[in-house]
Design a protein around this motif. Structure first.
Motif, PDB file in Angstrom:
ATOM      1  N   THR B 386       0.848  -1.196   0.000  1.00 15.59           N
ATOM      2  CA  THR B 386       0.000   0.000   0.000  1.00 15.59           C
ATOM      3  C   THR B 386       0.882   1.244   0.000  1.00 15.59           C
ATOM      4  O   THR B 386       1.821   1.323   0.785  1.00 15.59           O
ATOM      5  CB  THR B 386      -0.877   0.033   1.268  1.00 15.59           C
ATOM      6  OG1 THR B 386      -1.513  -1.224   1.422  1.00 15.59           O
ATOM      7  CG2 THR B 386      -1.910   1.140   1.196  1.00 15.59           C
ATOM      8  N   PRO B 387       0.598   2.207  -0.862  1.00 14.39           N
ATOM      9  CA  PRO B 387       1.362   3.453  -0.782  1.00 14.39           C
ATOM     10  C   PRO B 387       1.015   4.174   0.510  1.00 14.39           C
ATOM     11  O   PRO B 387      -0.153   4.150   0.920  1.00 14.39           O
ATOM     12  CB  PRO B 387       0.875   4.248  -1.993  1.00 14.39           C
ATOM     13  CG  PRO B 387      -0.491   3.713  -2.280  1.00 14.39           C
ATOM     14  CD  PRO B 387      -0.468   2.267  -1.872  1.00 14.39           C
ATOM     15  N   SER B 388       1.990   4.769   1.158  1.00 14.12           N
ATOM     16  CA  SER B 388       1.640   5.547   2.343  1.00 14.12           C
ATOM     17  C   SER B 388       1.416   7.011   1.962  1.00 14.12           C
ATOM     18  O   SER B 388       0.739   7.745   2.659  1.00 14.12           O
ATOM     19  CB  SER B 388       2.710   5.416   3.422  1.00 14.12           C
ATOM     20  OG  SER B 388       3.944   5.830   2.925  1.00 14.12           O
ATOM     21  N   LEU B 389       1.954   7.389   0.836  1.00 15.58           N
ATOM     22  CA  LEU B 389       1.759   8.748   0.315  1.00 15.58           C
ATOM     23  C   LEU B 389       1.437   8.659  -1.162  1.00 15.58           C
ATOM     24  O   LEU B 389       2.036   7.859  -1.867  1.00 15.58           O
ATOM     25  CB  LEU B 389       3.052   9.564   0.426  1.00 15.58           C
ATOM     26  CG  LEU B 389       3.590   9.917   1.794  1.00 15.58           C
ATOM     27  CD1 LEU B 389       4.934  10.601   1.635  1.00 15.58           C
ATOM     28  CD2 LEU B 389       2.611  10.828   2.524  1.00 15.58           C
ATOM     29  N   VAL B 390       0.534   9.493  -1.623  1.00 14.81           N
ATOM     30  CA  VAL B 390       0.345   9.639  -3.067  1.00 14.81           C
ATOM     31  C   VAL B 390       0.333  11.130  -3.384  1.00 14.81           C
ATOM     32  O   VAL B 390      -0.429  11.884  -2.774  1.00 14.81           O
ATOM     33  CB  VAL B 390      -0.953   8.960  -3.556  1.00 14.81           C
ATOM     34  CG1 VAL B 390      -1.157   9.210  -5.036  1.00 14.81           C
ATOM     35  CG2 VAL B 390      -0.900   7.460  -3.304  1.00 14.81           C
ATOM     36  N   PRO B 391       1.212  11.571  -4.295  1.00 17.98           N
ATOM     37  CA  PRO B 391       1.281  13.001  -4.611  1.00 17.98           C
ATOM     38  C   PRO B 391       0.034  13.466  -5.347  1.00 17.98           C
ATOM     39  O   PRO B 391      -0.539  12.736  -6.149  1.00 17.98           O
ATOM     40  CB  PRO B 391       2.486  13.110  -5.544  1.00 17.98           C
ATOM     41  CG  PRO B 391       3.190  11.806  -5.455  1.00 17.98           C
ATOM     42  CD  PRO B 391       2.172  10.794  -5.072  1.00 17.98           C
ATOM     43  N   ARG B 401      -2.054  11.363   2.432  1.00 18.48           N
ATOM     44  CA  ARG B 401      -1.519  10.322   3.300  1.00 18.48           C
ATOM     45  C   ARG B 401      -2.527   9.185   3.318  1.00 18.48           C
ATOM     46  O   ARG B 401      -3.709   9.377   3.578  1.00 18.48           O
ATOM     47  CB  ARG B 401      -1.343  10.951   4.683  1.00 18.48           C
ATOM     48  CG  ARG B 401      -0.795  10.067   5.754  1.00 18.48           C
ATOM     49  CD  ARG B 401       0.692   9.846   5.617  1.00 18.48           C
ATOM     50  NE  ARG B 401       1.163   9.166   6.820  1.00 18.48           N
ATOM     51  CZ  ARG B 401       1.050   7.863   7.019  1.00 18.48           C
ATOM     52  NH1 ARG B 401       0.540   7.092   6.076  1.00 18.48           N
ATOM     53  NH2 ARG B 401       1.444   7.331   8.143  1.00 18.48           N
ATOM     54  N   ILE B 402      -2.057   7.991   3.024  1.00 19.24           N
ATOM     55  CA  ILE B 402      -2.936   6.817   2.972  1.00 19.24           C
ATOM     56  C   ILE B 402      -2.640   5.954   4.200  1.00 19.24           C
ATOM     57  O   ILE B 402      -1.494   5.555   4.410  1.00 19.24           O
ATOM     58  CB  ILE B 402      -2.663   5.993   1.700  1.00 19.24           C
ATOM     59  CG1 ILE B 402      -2.620   6.874   0.462  1.00 19.24           C
ATOM     60  CG2 ILE B 402      -3.642   4.822   1.582  1.00 19.24           C
ATOM     61  CD1 ILE B 402      -3.866   6.967  -0.321  1.00 19.24           C
ATOM     62  N   TYR B 403      -3.683   5.663   4.973  1.00 19.54           N
ATOM     63  CA  TYR B 403      -3.478   4.907   6.217  1.00 19.54           C
ATOM     64  C   TYR B 403      -3.895   3.444   6.122  1.00 19.54           C
ATOM     65  O   TYR B 403      -3.709   2.693   7.070  1.00 19.54           O
ATOM     66  CB  TYR B 403      -4.245   5.571   7.371  1.00 19.54           C
ATOM     67  CG  TYR B 403      -3.651   6.881   7.800  1.00 19.54           C
ATOM     68  CD1 TYR B 403      -2.538   6.903   8.640  1.00 19.54           C
ATOM     69  CD2 TYR B 403      -4.181   8.085   7.358  1.00 19.54           C
ATOM     70  CE1 TYR B 403      -1.969   8.107   9.041  1.00 19.54           C
ATOM     71  CE2 TYR B 403      -3.620   9.294   7.742  1.00 19.54           C
ATOM     72  CZ  TYR B 403      -2.528   9.300   8.580  1.00 19.54           C
ATOM     73  OH  TYR B 403      -1.969  10.481   8.965  1.00 19.54           O
ATOM     74  N   THR B 404      -4.508   3.047   5.001  1.00 18.08           N
ATOM     75  CA  THR B 404      -5.063   1.692   4.949  1.00 18.08           C
ATOM     76  C   THR B 404      -3.984   0.630   5.156  1.00 18.08           C
ATOM     77  O   THR B 404      -4.235  -0.385   5.798  1.00 18.08           O
ATOM     78  CB  THR B 404      -5.785   1.454   3.610  1.00 18.08           C
ATOM     79  OG1 THR B 404      -4.906   1.826   2.548  1.00 18.08           O
ATOM     80  CG2 THR B 404      -7.044   2.283   3.521  1.00 18.08           C
ATOM     81  N   GLY B 405      -2.787   0.865   4.607  1.00 17.89           N
ATOM     82  CA  GLY B 405      -1.709  -0.116   4.772  1.00 17.89           C
ATOM     83  C   GLY B 405      -1.332  -0.297   6.227  1.00 17.89           C
ATOM     84  O   GLY B 405      -0.943  -1.381   6.664  1.00 17.89           O
TER      85      GLY B 405
END
Lengths: 747, 747
Positions: B386-391, B401-405
């Motif tokens: 899972t990406p933790s960041l996506v620009p 900021r992606i928290y699902t991971g």
């Protein structure tokens, strides 16, 4: 002066290298030298067109490829990789600014094909590219020519496998005579309109194809055996932000087609003829040196943007190295050539800095300083464009931290230095009073806020990177502190001058809000700026440098590859330096040092310099000349003159080394010819290499062209213009020349 | 069953949409449906080939494009954009697994061209693609066909303008009959070898071209007016890590060419015929539902990898959505179909998880837990992808900021749930004793370490994300806690079972190092896991949910676009949920709830669900059936069955919604047909939509095929295999069927 390259095969890797060497440009359009008949990632560059990019802030845009040409003969696409090549030759003519190509091949069906082309990026018409070509086949058949505008282009990013498409397609259009494509950068700031027509006197069938890759016109005709068929491909590229872009482009295209190749070629040759009248340098006794030097100048001249929304970039219009950013390379290494030979161009380059003075002021404020702090890397908008991180792996998990954007502050002083140099050569009152003065004042103001008072040592400058980038976060860099001092004193001197001259000068003083009290402060800071200690005559590059581990090198070597692995790893903890640093300061501010001191410093640092930066050898070459280290001076000069022709740094495919190109000229001018400007006098003390019989050159000084023929024991000077006079000093003699006068000084 | 699409023009945008809808695949190769005659960014996908990518860890690789075909007629390239199109039609035949294309066009010179092609990704020969096509022109002329292997492909990255080239070129080769290209992923883990031959019985001239874009063979021939010319293009793609890759590929290619189109087509039809014998569902009275359902199954079946180094991905082989990662979608939404219809495929999907059990154990350790924690997004190596960041912007300055991971932990319980489900259907002792058991033990062990003891409430699970991803960092997610409890109890139950059965079961217990004391601990935790409070029968989705701002929605709407801007902005602070969450738990663990409770929860949450996730409607449809909300159940079912055909979520170009496809099958099986497995008994309580007369389907249960014809008041059951018997319960009656027996149960 022709540069001829014969290849025994088509190799995409070699094409990338020669793509740089064979680049053509006219200050607006840059066109790399890859052959038109094969695909390449390189499109076209259009000066000043930048767009946001991952990590690098803004980068020069790889605009649509316009030079491409595909040929099919009787249903067989002609291909350099699989067809038998009996000739593949390219020739760059720097005197005319043309690139010729010859391809002789045999098809799978045994037909012998001869193709010959001439490529021009037009000097007088900035939007125009022409490709004239001839086709001949040993048998009759159906010839199909595809003339594409390839809009599906992209920039290689922090890894070559990552590509960024900056151009979004706005329109594909065609009419009976032309094709047209319009793209816009992703940030919506720039439009590029491109029109093209492929013209022949033969009777042809024409059709047009469109796809997600762009638009192309297709001509086909039955050709007879051994008959030569001629075609001219015209391309117009405009980046004007105009509602009528398409109409303008198609209008210009129509005009060009109307004039025809012959007339346009004549114009183009005139353009280059005029340039070489000013720029050409003749070296009697050393053709190799002469070729390398003029080749460097050719690429330097081609790369200079016509508009001041961008200046000369580190790797020119020749590639994506350093993302089309502008560094100190421009002012310190390249600009002196333009100041001396094309002063109007030099002015425009400085106007680029002036236009971005507000950005530099914002930049200073952001960092907690006053005045103007120019960014270490600058793009079209003048904000700091240095990446702070660059990923080392694809996933971006490992990154290298780049500190130059935050710490390499000397650029601000370098720009002020060159503004002053420009004025010294040109006495351009209009520029200086309105723009140059403001740059000098705002940069002096920056340094006054940048220094910190240390009770014992006076004003210190902490946490910088000097030209030697191996050592980061250093305190009191010799180069930086000395140049900062110089910048402050320029502020003081020009403030005084402004008070004397009044008028426009005083307007600028008022605009900048500078008063006597502030300037007195600058003087006090300048007087008390701490200059690193001298041990046995050698200046310490920065605080603590002499305590680092020592390591010595052969001065004739280049780069880091020759170092043991364990030294390379901890290079920042050794006394090894990347490039001229203390010596660069002494070359710029020669008048502040006696030759004996310079010699001590040179002898010390030359064996500790890796020359991993291409900016290193030019500075050392000049100083080596002064010190009578003739062999070393010549060795560096020749390496610099052939830096890209011989791919000395192994990265020529990323673009031309323009700082070095400017440095080669300086090595000749200031080194071998020993020319110095002392107020209104030109001092000349030649140190020509032994085999050189004479150097013939010309430069512009305060409104007058000065012709020089320099030998080691004799100098001929001629003043070309009217209404001027000039003082020349050589071999202990001083002469004053009036308009049209010529004099010979002998040793 | 054919899906026909007629276009009145060629549009790259529409192609992207139909590219997904018309995808063909065979579990090894995925080939999107874009027409072969025009360029596209989509190449080919090869199951299990991943490479490192910016932000997304590892992503599925866009491998070279192999389906392309360029045609020129008498020197004129045939182009769908600029030539007059009188017919452009595509037809997907899901019963045969073929894609047909018709193009009729008129050239600029007035020649009428008819082109017709048939495309196959071969079912029985996993490396083989075939394109058979016919060409006809109204006038005679020179036809040139270019058959390329386009190696210059790239994946669109976090922005479509950023492309990542994962394939580096290793070799281009050709001989008299074929062309070959070999590429390797940048991480050097995978090779892909591709061979192709374009075959015709006509007399043609052949040549080959190579460039940085790949290799192509070129055939040309003089065609006569109105004669139909036939060609077959064969392509073999292999990703075997083998030194003799080239020889193997060319050998396979030769074999295919030798067999010829007729024989290969026959094999391919047999393949699909066998599949549909098992998978096809007939719905009497509702052709539209039948078509949509079987269309969904077709894409689900095509997407399932043949090898267990990867499982079914969220968006299939159809696009780059979610980068080819595997989510809980696979186990919870897609796997039940495979368990019931293709149990060997289901086993392989679970083996993918087992193969990555070590990665999951490392993942748990990294996060401070015991046992195995499966990653929220999983690629070929089973690490968290899972990406933790996506620009959000090009320069990467603004990021989301992606928290699902880090927080969506329920996936670990979801996998254990499905392992148990697989065993319930199959009683596959070999899988369960060796592999499934270990997954259940290690995941139970994870949860025992994941919970925290709260003095008042027992074991709580803090800081998670449930299926409803609007709410991050929540404590005690109803779904998560309930599934965790279920996982722990599965651990307890299977441990007991293993003690009873011994043998391989006990070997696995020993390998996992689980003992009675540890299992007793799991039981204690499970017993005391805190389940969120119930208010008027409604379970709180997580701690504090009921205190959030309320907002109600029409249950027939989909997505967030219908919400006011200010609600959208603060959606995480409202009671709106993205998808079935409490209801998803109740659908999975139906036996734990009475219908009245489910109804209260359904009624509450249905008006607070946006269905912004495509996983939402299937779960709600099933539960709606149980609750006799027939209209809503049917509405959701139909939307899901047509999710991509109607591009309901507007992102079909990113790939097929495979979770939804699996969900459609479940909505039929568990919802409308009301089939439940209770130990060794099949319970059926039909709730068919009014206009459905009957549903005919087949599934595999513990070694036997069960044929069903279901009506609302009558069920025909037939047991196909020998040596098995099965208990069926419906309309209050229970029957036991022996091998080959058929029975009709009436209401």
């Amino acid at each position: 002066m022709k540069f001829n390259f014969e290849f025994n095969r088509y190799s995409p890797r070699e094409e990338e290298l020669y793509g740089t060497i064979l680049t053509l440009g006219n200050g607006h359009i840059g066109l790399r030298g890859e052959i038109e008949l094969e695909p390449t990632i390189y499109g076209t560059t259009v000066a000043g067109i930048y767009d946001y990019a991952p990590y690098f802030y803004r980068e020069i845009v790889n605009a649509p490829r316009v030079i491409g040409l595909q040929m099919m003969f009787s249903g067989e696409p002609l291909n350099l990789s699989t067809h038998k090549l009996s000739r593949y030759e390219r020739e760059l003519n720097i005197e005319e600014g043309t690139l010729k190509t010859w391809v002789h091949m045999e098809t799978h069906k045994g037909v012998k094909i001869q193709y010959e082309s001439l490529r021009i990026v037009h000097g007088k018409r900035k939007n125009l590219i022409i490709l004239k070509f001839k086709f001949q086949a040993s048998k009759g058949g159906l010839l199909t020519l595809v003339n594409p505008i390839e809009t599906d282009v992209a920039n290689p990013s922090y890894r070559p496998e990552i590509m960024v498409k900056h151009c979004s397609l706005k329109e594909l259009y065609f009419d009976e005579k032309s094709i047209y494509a319009e793209v816009r950068t992703l940030d919506e700031r720039y439009n590029i309109g491109i029109g093209s027509s492929l013209i022949t006197e033969e009777k042809v069938e024409r059709s047009v194809i469109k796809s997600s890759r762009g638009i192309a016109e297709v001509l086909s005709l039955q050709v007879r055996p051994n008959k030569v068929y001629e075609f001219v491909k015209y391309v117009v590229i405009s980046s004007k932000n105009d509602e009528n872009l398409k109409e303008e482009v198609l209008g210009e295209l129509k005009e060009a087609v109307g004039l025809g190749f012959g007339k346009l070629y004549e114009e183009h040759r005139e353009y280059w003829n005029d340039i070489w009248k000013k720029a050409k340098i003749e070296i009697e006794g050393d053709d190799e040196a002469e070729k390398g030097l003029n080749f460097s100048l050719f690429h330097l001249i081609q790369s200079l943007p016509r508009d001041s929304n961008i200046s000369l970039t580190a790797r020119g219009i020749h590639g994506f190295g350093y993302r089309g950013h502008v560094f100190w390379d421009t002012e310190i290494y390249a600009l002196p050539f333009f100041i001396a030979v094309f002063p109007e161009d030099a002015r425009r380059m400085l106007m680029y800095r002036y236009r971005n003075l507000e950005s530099a002021k914002e930049n200073a404020k952001l960092n907690g300083y006053d005045g103007a702090q120019f960014p270490w890397e600058s793009a079209d908008d003048g904000y700091e464009a240095t990446p702070s991180l660059v990923p080392l792996d694809m996933a971006g998990k490992e990154v290298v931290r780049i500190y130059t954007g935050e710490e390499e502050h000397h650029i601000t002083a370098d720009i002020a230095y060159t503004v002053d140099l420009y004025y010294k050569f040109t006495r351009d009152e209009e520029f200086m009073s309105k723009y140059g003065l403001e740059i000098i004042l705002e940069t002096a103001r920056f340094w006054a806020s940048r220094v910190e008072l240390d009770e014992k040592r006076g004003y210190v400058i902490r946490r910088v990177i000097g030209p030697d980038e191996y050592h980061e976060h250093v305190d009191n860099s010799f180069f930086t502190n000395l140049m900062a001092k110089h910048n402050l004193l320029l502020g003081v001197a020009y403030f005084k001058k402004a008070l004397e001259l009044g008028g426009e000068w005083m307007e600028t003083i008022k605009r900048a809000g500078v008063d006597e009290e502030e300037v007195r402060g600058w003087f006090q800071v300048a007087e008390r700026i701490y200059i690193p200690r001298q041990v046995e005559g050698v200046f310490e590059e920065f605080d603590g440098y002499f305590e680092l581990e020592d390591y010595n090198l052969d001065p004739y070597g280049i780069g880091e590859a020759r170092l043991p692995e364990e030294i390379r790893k901890r290079i920042g903890k050794t006394r090894l330096i990347k490039q001229a640093d203390v010596i660069a300061a002494q070359y710029l501010l020669k008048e502040q040092f006696d030759l004996e001191t310079i010699k001590k410093n040179f002898d010390y640092y030359i064996v500790r310099t890796t020359h991993a930066s291409s900016l290193s050898m030019p500075a050392y070459s000049i100083v080596a000349s002064w010190l009578d280290y003739g062999d070393l001076a010549y060795d560096y000069f020749m390496k610099c003159a052939y830096i890209d022709l011989k791919n000395i740094y192994g990265n020529t495919h990323d673009g031309f080394h323009l700082a070095t190109a400017g440095g080669v000229w300086q090595a000749l001018f200031r080194g071998f010819c020993g020319i110095d400007i002392k107020e209104d006098m030109i001092e000349i003390s030649p140190k020509l290499p032994q085999k050189w019989k004479s150097v013939k050159l010309r430069f512009f000084f305060r409104g007058a062209w000065i012709d020089l023929v320099i030998k080691n024991n004799e100098i001929k000077v001629k003043l070309l213009n009217e209404l001027k006079s000039v003082r020349v000093y050589a071999f202990g003699k001083e002469v004053v020349l009036g308009p049209g006068e010529e004099v010979t000084l002998e040793k």
